[in-house]
Design a protein around this motif. Structure first.
Motif, mmCIF file in Angstrom:
data_model
loop_
_atom_site.group_PDB
_atom_site.id
_atom_site.type_symbol
_atom_site.label_atom_id
_atom_site.label_comp_id
_atom_site.label_asym_id
_atom_site.label_seq_id
_atom_site.Cartn_x
_atom_site.Cartn_y
_atom_site.Cartn_z
ATOM 1 N N PHE A 1 0.826 -1.211 0.000
ATOM 2 C CA PHE A 1 0.000 0.000 0.000
ATOM 3 C C PHE A 1 0.852 1.249 0.000
ATOM 4 C CE2 PHE A 1 1.239 -0.070 4.346
ATOM 5 C CZ PHE A 1 1.128 1.245 4.799
ATOM 6 N N VAL A 2 0.200 2.349 -0.328
ATOM 7 C CA VAL A 2 0.778 3.677 -0.182
ATOM 8 C C VAL A 2 -0.306 4.569 0.411
ATOM 9 C CG1 VAL A 2 0.167 4.449 -2.527
ATOM 10 C CG2 VAL A 2 2.086 5.514 -1.346
ATOM 11 N N ARG A 3 0.084 5.476 1.264
ATOM 12 C CA ARG A 3 -0.872 6.467 1.781
ATOM 13 C C ARG A 3 -1.002 7.542 0.726
ATOM 14 N NH1 ARG A 3 -0.289 10.833 6.255
ATOM 15 N NH2 ARG A 3 -2.472 11.238 6.741
ATOM 16 N N ASP A 4 -2.235 7.805 0.314
ATOM 17 C CA ASP A 4 -2.482 8.737 -0.789
ATOM 18 C C ASP A 4 -3.788 9.480 -0.527
ATOM 19 O OD1 ASP A 4 -2.055 9.676 -3.617
ATOM 20 O OD2 ASP A 4 -3.953 8.611 -3.897
ATOM 21 N N ARG A 5 -3.725 10.790 -0.453
ATOM 22 C CA ARG A 5 -4.925 11.622 -0.289
ATOM 23 C C ARG A 5 -5.731 11.235 0.954
ATOM 24 N NH1 ARG A 5 -6.403 13.399 -6.154
ATOM 25 N NH2 ARG A 5 -4.479 12.821 -7.186
ATOM 26 N N ASP A 6 -5.037 11.016 2.053
ATOM 27 C CA ASP A 6 -5.664 10.614 3.315
ATOM 28 C C ASP A 6 -6.424 9.294 3.210
ATOM 29 O OD1 ASP A 6 -4.656 12.791 4.775
ATOM 30 O OD2 ASP A 6 -6.297 14.068 4.105
ATOM 31 N N THR A 7 -6.046 8.477 2.237
ATOM 32 C CA THR A 7 -6.597 7.134 2.084
ATOM 33 C C THR A 7 -5.430 6.167 1.959
ATOM 34 O OG1 THR A 7 -6.673 7.167 -0.340
ATOM 35 C CG2 THR A 7 -8.606 8.055 0.828
ATOM 36 N N LEU A 8 -5.746 4.877 1.908
ATOM 37 C CA LEU A 8 -4.740 3.853 1.641
ATOM 38 C C LEU A 8 -5.030 3.303 0.259
ATOM 39 C CD1 LEU A 8 -4.864 2.028 5.083
ATOM 40 C CD2 LEU A 8 -3.395 3.923 4.375
ATOM 41 N N LEU A 9 -4.019 3.252 -0.591
ATOM 42 C CA LEU A 9 -4.168 2.771 -1.961
ATOM 43 C C LEU A 9 -3.427 1.448 -2.087
ATOM 44 C CD1 LEU A 9 -5.309 3.549 -4.766
ATOM 45 C CD2 LEU A 9 -3.070 4.582 -5.250
ATOM 46 N N LEU A 10 -4.164 0.402 -2.480
ATOM 47 C CA LEU A 10 -3.628 -0.952 -2.619
ATOM 48 C C LEU A 10 -3.949 -1.451 -4.015
ATOM 49 C CD1 LEU A 10 -5.277 -0.504 0.233
ATOM 50 C CD2 LEU A 10 -4.443 -2.756 0.691
ATOM 51 N N THR B 1 -10.084 -10.550 -9.615
ATOM 52 C CA THR B 1 -10.783 -11.796 -9.299
ATOM 53 C C THR B 1 -10.443 -12.340 -7.918
ATOM 54 O OG1 THR B 1 -9.044 -13.031 -10.426
ATOM 55 C CG2 THR B 1 -11.016 -12.481 -11.719
ATOM 56 N N ASN B 2 -9.486 -11.736 -7.221
ATOM 57 C CA ASN B 2 -9.140 -12.191 -5.874
ATOM 58 C C ASN B 2 -10.289 -11.903 -4.911
ATOM 59 O OD1 ASN B 2 -6.694 -13.130 -6.689
ATOM 60 N ND2 ASN B 2 -5.494 -11.456 -5.822
ATOM 61 N N PRO B 3 -10.477 -12.761 -3.914
ATOM 62 C CA PRO B 3 -11.585 -12.552 -2.968
ATOM 63 C C PRO B 3 -11.603 -11.161 -2.346
ATOM 64 C CG PRO B 3 -10.653 -14.719 -2.643
ATOM 65 C CD PRO B 3 -9.761 -14.015 -3.638
ATOM 66 N N THR B 4 -10.451 -10.582 -2.074
ATOM 67 C CA THR B 4 -10.421 -9.254 -1.461
ATOM 68 C C THR B 4 -11.138 -8.241 -2.336
ATOM 69 O OG1 THR B 4 -8.366 -9.782 -0.334
ATOM 70 C CG2 THR B 4 -8.928 -7.449 -0.527
ATOM 71 N N ALA B 5 -10.857 -8.227 -3.625
ATOM 72 C CA ALA B 5 -11.511 -7.287 -4.540
ATOM 73 C C ALA B 5 -12.983 -7.628 -4.711
ATOM 74 C CB ALA B 5 -10.810 -7.278 -5.888
ATOM 75 N N VAL B 6 -13.299 -8.895 -4.832
ATOM 76 C CA VAL B 6 -14.693 -9.316 -4.996
ATOM 77 C C VAL B 6 -15.513 -8.942 -3.758
ATOM 78 C CG1 VAL B 6 -16.213 -11.316 -5.259
ATOM 79 C CG2 VAL B 6 -14.101 -11.158 -6.603
ATOM 80 N N ALA C 1 -13.808 0.571 1.460
ATOM 81 C CA ALA C 1 -12.957 0.448 0.281
ATOM 82 C C ALA C 1 -13.803 0.573 -0.970
ATOM 83 C CB ALA C 1 -12.230 -0.891 0.281
ATOM 84 N N GLU C 2 -13.204 1.119 -1.989
ATOM 85 C CA GLU C 2 -13.840 1.182 -3.301
ATOM 86 C C GLU C 2 -12.848 0.687 -4.343
ATOM 87 O OE1 GLU C 2 -14.534 5.095 -5.001
ATOM 88 O OE2 GLU C 2 -13.061 5.944 -3.622
ATOM 89 N N ILE C 3 -13.367 0.104 -5.406
ATOM 90 C CA ILE C 3 -12.553 -0.347 -6.523
ATOM 91 C C ILE C 3 -12.275 0.843 -7.427
ATOM 92 C CG2 ILE C 3 -12.498 -1.834 -8.580
ATOM 93 C CD1 ILE C 3 -12.494 -3.498 -6.069
ATOM 94 N N VAL C 4 -11.015 0.996 -7.827
ATOM 95 C CA VAL C 4 -10.635 2.043 -8.769
ATOM 96 C C VAL C 4 -9.886 1.372 -9.915
ATOM 97 C CG1 VAL C 4 -9.360 4.200 -9.111
ATOM 98 C CG2 VAL C 4 -10.393 3.714 -6.882
ATOM 99 N N GLU C 5 -10.387 1.536 -11.110
ATOM 100 C CA GLU C 5 -9.708 1.013 -12.294
ATOM 101 C C GLU C 5 -8.437 1.827 -12.535
ATOM 102 O OE1 GLU C 5 -10.569 -1.654 -13.950
ATOM 103 O OE2 GLU C 5 -12.514 -1.967 -12.989
ATOM 104 N N GLY C 6 -7.400 1.176 -13.061
ATOM 105 C CA GLY C 6 -6.140 1.862 -13.331
ATOM 106 C C GLY C 6 -6.312 3.081 -14.215
ATOM 107 N N ALA C 7 -7.196 3.000 -15.198
ATOM 108 C CA ALA C 7 -7.428 4.125 -16.104
ATOM 109 C C ALA C 7 -8.098 5.296 -15.398
ATOM 110 C CB ALA C 7 -8.283 3.668 -17.288
ATOM 111 N N LEU D 1 -7.590 -0.716 -4.846
ATOM 112 C CA LEU D 1 -8.552 -0.547 -3.764
ATOM 113 C C LEU D 1 -8.157 0.726 -3.038
ATOM 114 C CD1 LEU D 1 -8.628 -4.138 -2.224
ATOM 115 C CD2 LEU D 1 -10.088 -3.213 -4.019
ATOM 116 N N ARG D 2 -9.106 1.618 -2.881
ATOM 117 C CA ARG D 2 -8.848 2.841 -2.113
ATOM 118 C C ARG D 2 -9.660 2.740 -0.824
ATOM 119 N NH1 ARG D 2 -6.422 7.564 -3.094
ATOM 120 N NH2 ARG D 2 -6.486 7.470 -5.370
ATOM 121 N N ILE D 3 -8.936 2.658 0.293
ATOM 122 C CA ILE D 3 -9.575 2.537 1.606
ATOM 123 C C ILE D 3 -9.614 3.910 2.267
ATOM 124 C CG2 ILE D 3 -9.441 1.533 3.907
ATOM 125 C CD1 ILE D 3 -7.957 -0.849 2.654
#
Length: 151
Positions: free
Chosen positions: A45-54, A59-64, A89-95, A122-124
């Motif tokens: 992860f990286v801390r980004d904009r007061d969130t955690l970005l992973l 298809t991994n259970p974490t994302a699902v 957490a929310e899903i963010v597409e790379g694009a 994933l942005r937490i």
């Protein structure tokens, strides 16, 4: 007999949490499926904009498990220096990821999942943050509540 460290004050605990978020590269992420099956995995992860970005494979259970509720728990540190984060957490597409966020992830972690269609971010957004080392720090361990730092 084990000698215990003195309890840290809330300001020092918060600073220690922020140091973990800046310096650590991995954390444990816990989610649950719609039927309640837990899943816990280590992710970078990286801390980004007061969130955690992973990042993880879509298809991994974490994302699902992130949809529909988005509830997650994340933990940093070892059992004698715990940082426990509860959030959404929310899903963010790379694009769809802001360039500076993707750059920060790639720079800190040495790899870049952007452009890999099987991967998502994933942005937490943290809602609660607790930190403690020993029993003498259990009181006052909540440092963030409802997304607001208490110290």
């Amino acid at each position: 007999m084990t000698e215990r460290e003195s309890a840290r004050g809330p300001e020092q605990r918060k600073q220690d949490v922020l140091d973990h978020l800046e310096k650590d590269e991995d954390l444990w992420v816990s989610t649950a499926s719609a039927d309640g099956v837990p899943c816990m995995v280590p992710l970078s992860f990286v801390r980004d904009r007061d969130t955690l970005l992973l990042a993880t494979r879509r298809t991994n259970p974490t994302a699902v498990n992130v949809t529909p509720s988005g509830q997650v728990r994340a933990a940093l540190g070892h059992t004698r220096d715990v940082v426990l984060i509860e959030g959404t957490a929310e899903i963010v597409e790379g694009a769809d990821l802001p360039t500076d966020s993707g750059d920060a992830f790639a720079e800190k972690l040495g790899w870049d999942p952007r452009g890999r269609p099987s991967w998502v971010y994933l942005r937490i957004t943290p809602h609660t943050v607790k930190a403690w080392r020993e029993v003498n720090e259990l009181a006052g361990r909540e440092l963030m509540h409802a997304g607001t730092w208490l110290v």
